[in-house]
Design an enzyme around this catalytic site. Structure first.
Site, mmCIF file in Angstrom:
data_model
loop_
_atom_site.group_PDB
_atom_site.id
_atom_site.type_symbol
_atom_site.label_atom_id
_atom_site.label_comp_id
_atom_site.label_asym_id
_atom_site.label_seq_id
_atom_site.Cartn_x
_atom_site.Cartn_y
_atom_site.Cartn_z
ATOM 1 N N HIS A 125 79.634 39.009 85.835
ATOM 2 C CA HIS A 125 79.341 37.659 87.101
ATOM 3 C C HIS A 125 80.546 37.348 86.536
ATOM 4 O O HIS A 125 80.772 36.503 87.887
ATOM 5 C CB HIS A 125 78.661 36.413 86.766
ATOM 6 N N ASP A 249 67.014 42.579 81.858
ATOM 7 C CA ASP A 249 66.043 41.962 82.640
ATOM 8 C C ASP A 249 65.453 42.428 83.931
ATOM 9 O O ASP A 249 64.612 41.504 84.686
ATOM 10 C CB ASP A 249 67.079 40.633 82.935
HETATM 11 ZN ZN LIG Z 1 70.895 39.959 84.607
#
Ligand SMILES: [Zn+2]
Length: 336
Positions: A125, A249
């Site tokens: 990110h 995840d």
């Molecule tokens: Zn993630």
């Protein structure tokens, strides 16, 4: 060709986050406990050097690198989720350095065909001058830039299987045709980017492959898109290096999202990517991103590493109706 390579560094445990924060040092400990019980799956262990400033500023602005360092010294938070402590800058520098050292061993000295970096904080990110979603430096982007600029790589394929869109990586290479970025991610969750229509820009038009899947998607959807959309596109691209942004995840036990993968699903994805690497002659390196359910994370990393180092061929798991659904899914949005 030598053993598969595993990179980590104790500094990655010194990036401290507040109690209850999902991105915690125990993630690495859980992975390494499981690996130690399995004789490290035959991987050669290497201590990751820190990335040089030159490596970091090839992706991030110098001001940003300095800001991460000074914020780490003080301790604090860039945003409510992206928190730093005294050890954070060094942890992130070693995480980027691990990815670069892995790429050097895969592509520079050609010591191995396979590598895995178990480092934190995650990176995908982080943008050129912004932290986001637990990420400080974008390790896969730094390693990709290093391969292109220093190791004479011409085409890097990045496959991001973290359940969140890797907005930082996608932005950094959006305008480049030297990097094919493909991501399967759950739609309508953080960071909210990565629609199918985002296919890149300028020279990079067509070199971003964003495949959002709805909440509840399991192995059939993920593997179908990988086998019938991502892999054919990557074969056409003909990379000389393959990097996996390996987040865990999307596992069904992970509370950060709502997908339904199992440890064996990651193994199957890894087999597809390894086979792609074999067909195109490109080494494959994976860099840990997310994954917060510790048992699921440890089991999934072990499954990935075993599959990357193994010889088992991938199954063609996707039945025909999923093949056509995957094709129409892309065709509809791209006007094919
Ligand atoms: Zn993630």
């Amino acid at each position: 060709m030598g053993s598969p390579l595993y990179f980590s560094h104790p500094a990655c445990l010194e990036h401290k986050t507040p109690a209850g924060h999902p991105e915690r040092p125990g993630r690495i400990t859980a992975i390494e406990r499981a690996l130690a019980q399995r004789a490290w799956l035959g991987y050669e262990l290497r201590e990751a050097p820190p990335a040089s400033r030159e490596m970091l500023v090839a992706v991030h602005s110098a001001e940003y690198v300095d800001a991460v360092r000074s914020m780490s010294r003080r301790g604090g938070a860039f945003d409510p989720e992206t928190v730093v402590s005294a050890g954070s800058y060094t942890a992130a520098a070693h995480a980027s350095g691990a990815a670069c050292a892995m790429v050097e061993a895969l592509l520079g000295t050609r010591e191995s065909q396979v590598g895995f970096c178990a480092t934190r904080p995650p990176g995908h990110h982080a943008n050129t001058d912004t932290t986001s979603g637990f990420c400080l430096f974008n390790h896969v982007a730094v390693a990709t830039r290093f391969a292109l600029d220093w190791l004479r790589s011409e085409r890097v394929f990045i496959f991001d299987w973290d359940v969140h869109h890797g907005d930082g990586t996608n932005d950094i290479f959006r305008g480049s045709d030297a990097v094919l970025y493909a991501s399967i991610h759950q739609s309508a969750i953080f960071p909210g980017t990565g629609p199918l229509a985002d296919a890149g820009a300028r020279a990079g038009a067509g070199y971003s492959l964003n495949l959002p899947v709805p909440k509840g998607s399991g192995e059939d959807a993920w593997l179908s898109l990988l086998e019938h959309v991502v892999i054919p596109a990557a074969e056409e691209f003909d990379p000389d290096l393959v990097l996996i942004s390996a987040g865990y995840d999307a596992h069904r036990d992970d509370e950060q999202a709502g997908c339904e993968l199992e440890a064996s699903s990651f193994a199957e994805m890894a087999r597809h990517i390894r086979t792609l690497g074999e067909r195109t002659g490109a080494p494959v390196g994976a860099v840990l991103e997310g994954g917060y359910a510790l048992d699921a994370l440890a089991a999934s990393v072990c499954a990935t590493m075993k599959a990357l180092a193994g010889e088992q061929a991938p199954d063609s798991v996707a039945p025909d109706f999923l093949t056509s659904r995957a094709a129409s899914y892309v065709g509809h949005h791209w006007g094919l």
